[in-house]
Motif scaffolding. Sequence first.
Motif, PDB file in Angstrom:
ATOM      1  N   UNK A 281      10.188  -7.941  46.561  1.00  0.00           N
ATOM      2  CA  UNK A 281       8.968  -7.160  46.252  1.00  0.00           C
ATOM      3  C   UNK A 281       9.239  -6.209  45.078  1.00  0.00           C
ATOM      4  N   UNK A 282      10.362  -5.508  45.165  1.00  0.00           N
ATOM      5  CA  UNK A 282      10.751  -4.560  44.119  1.00  0.00           C
ATOM      6  C   UNK A 282      11.053  -5.308  42.811  1.00  0.00           C
ATOM      7  N   UNK A 283      11.791  -6.410  42.912  1.00  0.00           N
ATOM      8  CA  UNK A 283      12.171  -7.170  41.712  1.00  0.00           C
ATOM      9  C   UNK A 283      10.930  -7.703  40.992  1.00  0.00           C
ATOM     10  N   UNK A 284       9.947  -8.206  41.757  1.00  0.00           N
ATOM     11  CA  UNK A 284       8.705  -8.725  41.149  1.00  0.00           C
ATOM     12  C   UNK A 284       7.978  -7.597  40.407  1.00  0.00           C
ATOM     13  N   UNK A 285       7.951  -6.421  41.014  1.00  0.00           N
ATOM     14  CA  UNK A 285       7.274  -5.280  40.380  1.00  0.00           C
ATOM     15  C   UNK A 285       7.951  -4.927  39.055  1.00  0.00           C
ATOM     16  N   UNK A 286       9.266  -4.875  39.079  1.00  0.00           N
ATOM     17  CA  UNK A 286      10.026  -4.524  37.866  1.00  0.00           C
ATOM     18  C   UNK A 286       9.741  -5.539  36.756  1.00  0.00           C
ATOM     19  N   UNK A 287       9.764  -6.821  37.101  1.00  0.00           N
ATOM     20  CA  UNK A 287       9.539  -7.858  36.078  1.00  0.00           C
ATOM     21  C   UNK A 287       8.115  -7.778  35.540  1.00  0.00           C
ATOM     22  N   UNK A 288       7.176  -7.490  36.428  1.00  0.00           N
ATOM     23  CA  UNK A 288       5.782  -7.354  36.003  1.00  0.00           C
ATOM     24  C   UNK A 288       5.636  -6.194  35.010  1.00  0.00           C
ATOM     25  N   UNK A 289       6.245  -5.054  35.339  1.00  0.00           N
ATOM     26  CA  UNK A 289       6.175  -3.884  34.440  1.00  0.00           C
ATOM     27  C   UNK A 289       6.767  -4.227  33.075  1.00  0.00           C
ATOM     28  N   UNK A 290       7.935  -4.858  33.078  1.00  0.00           N
ATOM     29  CA  UNK A 290       8.627  -5.145  31.810  1.00  0.00           C
ATOM     30  C   UNK A 290       7.839  -6.170  30.989  1.00  0.00           C
ATOM     31  N   UNK A 291       7.302  -7.163  31.670  1.00  0.00           N
ATOM     32  CA  UNK A 291       6.496  -8.170  30.946  1.00  0.00           C
ATOM     33  C   UNK A 291       5.285  -7.512  30.294  1.00  0.00           C
ATOM     34  N   UNK A 292       4.759  -6.463  30.913  1.00  0.00           N
ATOM     35  CA  UNK A 292       3.588  -5.766  30.358  1.00  0.00           C
ATOM     36  C   UNK A 292       3.988  -4.691  29.341  1.00  0.00           C
ATOM     37  N   UNK A 293       5.296  -4.559  29.083  1.00  0.00           N
ATOM     38  CA  UNK A 293       5.766  -3.600  28.080  1.00  0.00           C
ATOM     39  C   UNK A 293       5.796  -2.160  28.568  1.00  0.00           C
ATOM     40  N   UNK A 294       5.749  -1.967  29.881  1.00  0.00           N
ATOM     41  CA  UNK A 294       5.767  -0.592  30.415  1.00  0.00           C
ATOM     42  C   UNK A 294       7.184  -0.030  30.390  1.00  0.00           C
ATOM     43  N   UNK A 295       7.293   1.290  30.257  1.00  0.00           N
ATOM     44  CA  UNK A 295       8.621   1.906  30.351  1.00  0.00           C
ATOM     45  C   UNK A 295       8.761   2.652  31.681  1.00  0.00           C
ATOM     46  N   UNK A 296       7.675   2.653  32.459  1.00  0.00           N
ATOM     47  CA  UNK A 296       7.684   3.403  33.718  1.00  0.00           C
ATOM     48  C   UNK A 296       6.831   2.673  34.753  1.00  0.00           C
ATOM     49  N   UNK A 297       7.271   2.707  35.993  1.00  0.00           N
ATOM     50  CA  UNK A 297       6.483   2.151  37.096  1.00  0.00           C
ATOM     51  C   UNK A 297       5.403   3.154  37.483  1.00  0.00           C
ATOM     52  N   UNK A 298       4.259   2.629  37.919  1.00  0.00           N
ATOM     53  CA  UNK A 298       3.226   3.546  38.430  1.00  0.00           C
ATOM     54  C   UNK A 298       3.417   3.804  39.940  1.00  0.00           C
ATOM     55  N   UNK A 299       4.403   3.155  40.539  1.00  0.00           N
ATOM     56  CA  UNK A 299       4.657   3.321  41.983  1.00  0.00           C
ATOM     57  C   UNK A 299       5.789   4.331  42.200  1.00  0.00           C
ATOM     58  N   UNK A 300       6.917   4.091  41.573  1.00  0.00           N
ATOM     59  CA  UNK A 300       8.016   5.062  41.579  1.00  0.00           C
ATOM     60  C   UNK A 300       8.080   5.619  40.161  1.00  0.00           C
ATOM     61  N   UNK A 301       7.420   6.738  39.966  1.00  0.00           N
ATOM     62  CA  UNK A 301       7.265   7.278  38.609  1.00  0.00           C
ATOM     63  C   UNK A 301       8.491   8.101  38.201  1.00  0.00           C
ATOM     64  N   UNK A 302       8.593   8.343  36.897  1.00  0.00           N
ATOM     65  CA  UNK A 302       9.666   9.206  36.400  1.00  0.00           C
ATOM     66  C   UNK A 302       9.497  10.618  36.970  1.00  0.00           C
ATOM     67  N   UNK A 303       8.250  11.055  37.085  1.00  0.00           N
ATOM     68  CA  UNK A 303       8.009  12.408  37.604  1.00  0.00           C
ATOM     69  C   UNK A 303       8.525  12.528  39.048  1.00  0.00           C
TER      70      UNK A 303
END
Length: 327
Positions: A281-303
Amino acid sequence: MAKTFKWAIIGTGRIANEMAHDLQLLKNVEITAVLSRTQENAEKFAKKYSIPNIFFNRDEFAAFTDVDVVYVASPHNAHYADTMLCLESGKNVLCEKAMAVNAREAAAMINKAGEKQLFLMEAMWMAFFPAIQKAQALIQKGKIGEVRQIDANFFFYKTDDPKHRLLNPELAGGAMLDIGIYVLYFAILMMNELPVSSSSVAYLGKTGVDESSSYLLRFKNGTVATLASSVMVEAERNAAVYGTAGKIQVPLFWNPDKIYCIRDGKKKTYKYKRQGNGFTFEAEHVMDCIKKGKIESNVITHEHSLKLAELMDSFRREWGLKYPFEA
Ligand SMILES: NC(=O)c1ccc[n+]([C@@H]2O[C@H](COP(=O)([O-])OP(=O)(O)OC[C@H]3O[C@@H](n4cnc5c(N)ncnc54)[C@H](OP(=O)(O)O)[C@@H]3O)[C@@H](O)[C@H]2O)c1
């Protein structure tokens, strides 16, 4: 044809093995490289998971570019150096929890990811389980009324070896950075916000780290979270959210397959399936974020990672716990 997504892994211990196992269950995913402190460990791990590129020299790993994301699975004290090595050399990072030993490290890591425009996320796999997301959705829909109380406990006994990473201050051991972080994140995820006040107590064992620590959080609406962790006792590992109209129970809350919603004397069970150990579940989320060019997850945020590191720093100050490498 879909492009193959390439992972590298730093560290060859328990969790590196669990993640490597799960990555192999995913389509269009390859583990392309491993970095270890020793040639022997790197070769053994590479053989087990058919990994083509083996590194035991950090500079050579830095120069290797054919990778989409690096999973940092080293002990807490090594997360900063390992993550910085990756970010400096242009690699996205999923870093095991606790992402940083303290807020100073967390801020520097987040700043570096921003500067390099690379993805960085703390590997809080709990947040990506469908059961956790269902609990969040039920709360948001008001199914248990106004949330008033959250309880979460994470206890286990593994070892009394003072050199083990759980107890060794040189490796930033202690209950809080290892499992206390789960109960803290659980409360934050259920409330969908950071606490406004907090306090804590701890039992510091022979090695000086918190063998047990407990935390109280208070949120804006007055909800209180009563949270506890220990690496020295075998006890319950459950969590619950109590509202004015019902409650949600989450057995084995840090990687749950089910939750119970209890309201008006009726208990409803929501059950979910997982693949492998549950890291997909976590790995899929990470790959999705990176494929979309994101530098941050909206689930586990940098903040969240930074504020939680600040919170844990404040708890350690209350207990007088400083790690030896923190001058
Ligand atoms: N998500 C989860 O469920 C979960 C569960 C357990 C742990 N974790 C997290 O995952 C990380 C690693 O935990 P683990 O249980 O996998 O630890 P572990 O079994 O001790 O493995 C850590 C690995 O890191 C490498 N390493 C680098 N510097 C080291 C040092 N100074 N001492 C020992 N090993 C060192 C070693 O690999 P090489 O010898 O190949 O360098 C070692 O095998 C921690 O951040 C922990 O909090 C997450």
